[in-house]
Design a protein around this motif. Structure first.
Motif, short mmCIF file in Angstrom:
data_model
loop_
_atom_site.label_atom_id
_atom_site.label_comp_id
_atom_site.label_asym_id
_atom_site.label_seq_id
_atom_site.Cartn_x
_atom_site.Cartn_y
_atom_site.Cartn_z
N VAL A 51 0.63 -1.05 -0.27
CA VAL A 51 -0.34 0.31 -0.09
C VAL A 51 0.86 0.99 0.03
CG1 VAL A 51 -2.12 1.74 1.24
CG2 VAL A 51 -1.92 -1.36 1.35
N LYS A 52 1.18 1.98 -1.25
CA LYS A 52 1.62 3.53 -0.65
C LYS A 52 0.45 4.86 -0.33
CE LYS A 52 4.58 1.72 -4.30
NZ LYS A 52 4.84 1.60 -5.50
N THR A 53 -0.68 4.72 0.50
CA THR A 53 -0.82 5.21 0.68
C THR A 53 -0.37 6.05 2.66
OG1 THR A 53 -2.49 3.98 1.14
CG2 THR A 53 -2.58 5.30 -0.62
N GLY A 54 -1.08 7.26 3.03
CA GLY A 54 -1.10 7.21 4.57
C GLY A 54 0.21 8.22 4.60
N MET A 58 4.63 8.75 3.68
CA MET A 58 5.13 9.79 3.05
C MET A 58 6.29 10.53 3.96
SD MET A 58 1.88 11.95 4.01
CE MET A 58 1.89 13.67 3.53
N MET A 59 6.20 9.75 5.42
CA MET A 59 7.19 9.67 6.30
C MET A 59 9.41 9.98 5.01
SD MET A 59 6.46 10.44 8.62
CE MET A 59 8.01 10.08 10.01
N GLY A 60 10.36 10.57 5.66
CA GLY A 60 11.22 10.06 4.90
C GLY A 60 11.46 10.08 3.35
N GLN A 61 10.63 11.64 2.92
CA GLN A 61 10.20 12.10 2.43
C GLN A 61 10.68 13.17 1.64
OE1 GLN A 61 9.78 10.17 -1.26
NE2 GLN A 61 9.76 8.15 -0.04
N GLU A 62 10.68 13.67 0.73
CA GLU A 62 11.64 15.59 0.23
C GLU A 62 10.16 16.10 -0.26
OE1 GLU A 62 15.59 16.34 -1.20
OE2 GLU A 62 16.65 15.16 -0.62
N VAL A 63 10.11 17.13 -0.21
CA VAL A 63 9.49 17.69 -0.72
C VAL A 63 10.29 19.19 -0.37
CG1 VAL A 63 7.77 16.92 0.83
CG2 VAL A 63 8.50 18.43 1.81
N ASN A 128 5.09 6.07 14.85
CA ASN A 128 4.78 6.12 15.86
C ASN A 128 4.45 6.24 16.36
OD1 ASN A 128 4.06 2.80 15.47
ND2 ASN A 128 5.79 2.85 16.20
N THR A 129 5.40 7.13 16.82
CA THR A 129 5.21 8.25 18.14
C THR A 129 4.56 9.58 17.04
OG1 THR A 129 7.39 8.53 18.44
CG2 THR A 129 6.76 11.09 17.90
N ALA A 130 4.31 9.93 16.21
CA ALA A 130 3.68 10.88 15.05
C ALA A 130 2.44 10.54 15.21
CB ALA A 130 3.48 11.23 13.62
N ARG A 131 1.73 9.08 14.88
CA ARG A 131 -0.02 8.55 15.45
C ARG A 131 0.24 8.76 16.99
NH1 ARG A 131 0.02 3.07 12.46
NH2 ARG A 131 0.13 3.63 10.37
N ARG A 132 0.92 8.44 17.72
CA ARG A 132 0.52 8.46 19.45
C ARG A 132 0.30 10.53 19.99
NH1 ARG A 132 5.26 8.39 21.29
NH2 ARG A 132 5.12 5.50 20.82
N ASN A 133 0.56 11.33 19.10
CA ASN A 133 0.26 12.28 19.30
C ASN A 133 -0.18 12.79 18.53
OD1 ASN A 133 3.21 12.78 20.68
ND2 ASN A 133 3.90 13.87 18.40
N GLU A 134 -1.37 12.47 17.35
CA GLU A 134 -2.22 12.64 16.70
C GLU A 134 -3.33 12.20 17.57
OE1 GLU A 134 -3.85 11.22 12.43
OE2 GLU A 134 -2.25 12.12 12.21
#
Length: 150
Positions: A51-54, A58-63, A128-134
């Motif tokens: 799966v390529k969503t969520g 996105m984590m680690g991608q350059e923008v 996991n940290t991002a999810r926990r914060n969310e």
């Protein structure tokens, strides 16, 4: 619905044999059968792809920063504009940054000079940290919410 028709087109094409002579229906049926087999093979192969969503994708991608981030701004990720924030730093338009997390629908980005260690669970810990914060912010919002105002 269209996929169901394509998947079962070889079965539907068998009806040709009811109305046409065998040697007339066979050259019509063979290409339909081959097309159905190829489409089914490709479909089954695509179901096995990761799966390529969520947030995980996105984590680690350059923008690229499209509006200065000080402390909030906007970044472009795959031709989409996302709201972003940086951890206490100012990032200028046009600068390449890396996604390190999210706060709801806002991406948390960091300068590309900062190293992100995806090895040894670094990326998984960040997700996991991002999810926990969310989840904690959602739980806090629900505590401050009475049923009539939400």
């Amino acid at each position: 619905m269209e996929m169901m028709i394509i998947m079962f087109s070889p079965l539907f094409a068998l009806v040709l044999f009811l109305f046409l002579p065998f040697w007339t229906a066979l050259p019509i049926y063979i290409p339909i059968f081959i097309f159905g087999v190829i489409v089914n093979f490709k479909m089954m192969k695509s179901m096995k792809l990761p799966v390529k969503t969520g947030l995980e994708e996105m984590m680690g991608q350059e923008v690229v920063v499209t509006d200065d981030i000080d402390p909030e701004g906007k970044v472009r990720f795959k031709d989409e504009i996302w709201a972003a924030t940086a951890k206490g730093e100012r990032l200028e338009q046009g600068k390449k940054v890396r996604i390190v997390g999210s706060q709801g629908l806002m991406l948390v980005v960091a300068n590309t000079e900062e190293k992100i260690n995806p090895g040894k669970g670094g990326l998984a810990k960040a997700v996991n940290t991002a999810r926990r914060n969310e989840n904690t912010s959602a739980a806090t919002d629900m505590k401050n919410c009475d049923f009539q105002s939400c």
